[in-house]
Design a protein around this motif. Structure first.
Motif, PDB file in Angstrom:
ATOM      1  N   GLY A   1       9.264  -6.606 -10.545  1.00 49.03           N
ATOM      2  CA  GLY A   1       9.541  -6.323 -11.950  1.00 49.03           C
ATOM      3  C   GLY A   1       8.418  -5.578 -12.651  1.00 49.03           C
ATOM      4  O   GLY A   1       8.605  -5.080 -13.764  1.00 49.03           O
ATOM      5  N   ARG A   2       7.260  -5.494 -12.016  1.00 47.48           N
ATOM      6  CA  ARG A   2       6.114  -4.788 -12.614  1.00 47.48           C
ATOM      7  C   ARG A   2       5.705  -3.560 -11.798  1.00 47.48           C
ATOM      8  O   ARG A   2       5.236  -2.578 -12.369  1.00 47.48           O
ATOM      9  CB  ARG A   2       4.912  -5.735 -12.726  1.00 47.48           C
ATOM     10  CG  ARG A   2       5.168  -6.966 -13.579  1.00 47.48           C
ATOM     11  CD  ARG A   2       3.893  -7.776 -13.791  1.00 47.48           C
ATOM     12  NE  ARG A   2       3.347  -8.282 -12.531  1.00 47.48           N
ATOM     13  CZ  ARG A   2       2.129  -7.987 -12.090  1.00 47.48           C
ATOM     14  NH1 ARG A   2       1.336  -7.187 -12.773  1.00 47.48           N
ATOM     15  NH2 ARG A   2       1.699  -8.509 -10.942  1.00 47.48           N
ATOM     16  N   PHE A   3       5.861  -3.629 -10.490  1.00 49.75           N
ATOM     17  CA  PHE A   3       5.474  -2.531  -9.601  1.00 49.75           C
ATOM     18  C   PHE A   3       6.719  -1.832  -9.072  1.00 49.75           C
ATOM     19  O   PHE A   3       7.753  -2.480  -8.836  1.00 49.75           O
ATOM     20  CB  PHE A   3       4.678  -3.057  -8.401  1.00 49.75           C
ATOM     21  CG  PHE A   3       3.290  -3.557  -8.705  1.00 49.75           C
ATOM     22  CD1 PHE A   3       2.863  -3.786 -10.010  1.00 49.75           C
ATOM     23  CD2 PHE A   3       2.405  -3.804  -7.680  1.00 49.75           C
ATOM     24  CE1 PHE A   3       1.588  -4.250 -10.286  1.00 49.75           C
ATOM     25  CE2 PHE A   3       1.120  -4.268  -7.925  1.00 49.75           C
ATOM     26  CZ  PHE A   3       0.724  -4.495  -9.231  1.00 49.75           C
ATOM     27  N   THR A   4       6.600  -0.518  -8.845  1.00 47.49           N
ATOM     28  CA  THR A   4       7.683   0.260  -8.255  1.00 47.49           C
ATOM     29  C   THR A   4       7.121   1.147  -7.147  1.00 47.49           C
ATOM     30  O   THR A   4       6.209   1.942  -7.399  1.00 47.49           O
ATOM     31  CB  THR A   4       8.381   1.131  -9.302  1.00 47.49           C
ATOM     32  OG1 THR A   4       8.889   0.303 -10.361  1.00 47.49           O
ATOM     33  CG2 THR A   4       9.536   1.896  -8.681  1.00 47.49           C
ATOM     34  N   ILE A   5       7.685   1.011  -5.963  1.00 45.32           N
ATOM     35  CA  ILE A   5       7.279   1.846  -4.839  1.00 45.32           C
ATOM     36  C   ILE A   5       8.297   2.978  -4.689  1.00 45.32           C
ATOM     37  O   ILE A   5       9.502   2.787  -4.892  1.00 45.32           O
ATOM     38  CB  ILE A   5       7.177   1.020  -3.532  1.00 45.32           C
ATOM     39  CG1 ILE A   5       6.569   1.851  -2.403  1.00 45.32           C
ATOM     40  CG2 ILE A   5       8.521   0.439  -3.142  1.00 45.32           C
ATOM     41  CD1 ILE A   5       6.250   1.035  -1.151  1.00 45.32           C
ATOM     42  N   SER A   6       7.806   4.154  -4.347  1.00 50.72           N
ATOM     43  CA  SER A   6       8.685   5.297  -4.131  1.00 50.72           C
ATOM     44  C   SER A   6       8.009   6.253  -3.154  1.00 50.72           C
ATOM     45  O   SER A   6       6.818   6.118  -2.855  1.00 50.72           O
ATOM     46  CB  SER A   6       8.998   6.005  -5.448  1.00 50.72           C
ATOM     47  OG  SER A   6       7.817   6.505  -6.049  1.00 50.72           O
ATOM     48  N   ARG A   7       8.791   7.209  -2.663  1.00 49.84           N
ATOM     49  CA  ARG A   7       8.249   8.181  -1.736  1.00 49.84           C
ATOM     50  C   ARG A   7       8.875   9.541  -1.970  1.00 49.84           C
ATOM     51  O   ARG A   7      10.033   9.627  -2.400  1.00 49.84           O
ATOM     52  CB  ARG A   7       8.473   7.732  -0.287  1.00 49.84           C
ATOM     53  CG  ARG A   7       9.920   7.600   0.128  1.00 49.84           C
ATOM     54  CD  ARG A   7      10.031   6.882   1.470  1.00 49.84           C
ATOM     55  NE  ARG A   7       9.399   7.632   2.541  1.00 49.84           N
ATOM     56  CZ  ARG A   7       9.061   7.108   3.708  1.00 49.84           C
ATOM     57  NH1 ARG A   7       9.292   5.829   3.966  1.00 49.84           N
ATOM     58  NH2 ARG A   7       8.488   7.863   4.641  1.00 49.84           N
ATOM     59  N   ASP A   8       8.094  10.571  -1.706  1.00 52.42           N
ATOM     60  CA  ASP A   8       8.563  11.951  -1.830  1.00 52.42           C
ATOM     61  C   ASP A   8       8.330  12.606  -0.472  1.00 52.42           C
ATOM     62  O   ASP A   8       7.199  12.959  -0.139  1.00 52.42           O
ATOM     63  CB  ASP A   8       7.791  12.671  -2.939  1.00 52.42           C
ATOM     64  CG  ASP A   8       8.320  14.070  -3.208  1.00 52.42           C
ATOM     65  OD1 ASP A   8       8.908  14.687  -2.287  1.00 52.42           O
ATOM     66  OD2 ASP A   8       8.129  14.552  -4.326  1.00 52.42           O
ATOM     67  N   SER A   9       9.402  12.747   0.288  1.00 49.68           N
ATOM     68  CA  SER A   9       9.265  13.286   1.646  1.00 49.68           C
ATOM     69  C   SER A   9       8.851  14.750   1.636  1.00 49.68           C
ATOM     70  O   SER A   9       8.178  15.212   2.553  1.00 49.68           O
ATOM     71  CB  SER A   9      10.574  13.095   2.409  1.00 49.68           C
ATOM     72  OG  SER A   9      10.830  11.725   2.596  1.00 49.68           O
ATOM     73  N   ALA A  10       9.240  15.479   0.617  1.00 55.79           N
ATOM     74  CA  ALA A  10       8.862  16.894   0.536  1.00 55.79           C
ATOM     75  C   ALA A  10       7.353  17.044   0.377  1.00 55.79           C
ATOM     76  O   ALA A  10       6.766  18.025   0.836  1.00 55.79           O
ATOM     77  CB  ALA A  10       9.581  17.560  -0.617  1.00 55.79           C
TER      78      ALA A  10
END
Length: 123
Positions: A66-75
């Motif tokens: 609820g406080r942290f967000t993980i994400s990724r950008d393969s490009a």
């Protein structure tokens, strides 16, 4: 072989935000599940967040949900961790990790690790 370099750590007041990045090089980023772990002074390294190779599946430790967000950008071959509503107990060295499989895990069973970036949250 995968090389991982974290950036974005620093000092922030409680309630503030930080965004961490992890630049990956040396192999096909899209084939790896990724994770963020953290290690507080005098404590063991623990899982904070993970993301599958596709980016469709994420998982969080209860302490950051609820406080942290993980994400990724393969490009861009880059992994991110957006951290909001930071607390003093979030103070730790944050490590980026890559796993030679498409599925994430909350265990430290990752194949490659970055050197870490320090996050300090003052009260």
């Amino acid at each position: 072989q995968v090389q991982l370099v974290e950036s974005g750590g620093g000092l922030v007041q409680a309630g503030g935000s930080l965004s961490l990045s992890c630049a990956a090089s040396g192999s096909t980023f899209v084939n790896y599940a990724m994770g963020w772990f953290r290690q507080a002074p005098g404590k063991e390294r623990v899982f904070a967040a993970g993301i599958s190779a596709s980016g469709r599946i994420t998982s969080y430790a209860d302490s950051v949900k609820g406080r942290f967000t993980i994400s990724r950008d393969s490009a861009k071959n880059t992994l991110y961790l957006q951290m909001n509503s930071l607390k003093p107990e979030d103070t730790a060295i944050y490590y980026c990790a890559a796993r030679r499989t498409t599925s994430l895990t909350m265990s430290p069973n990752y194949d490659y690790w970055g050197q870490g970036t320090q996050v300090t949250v003052s009260s």
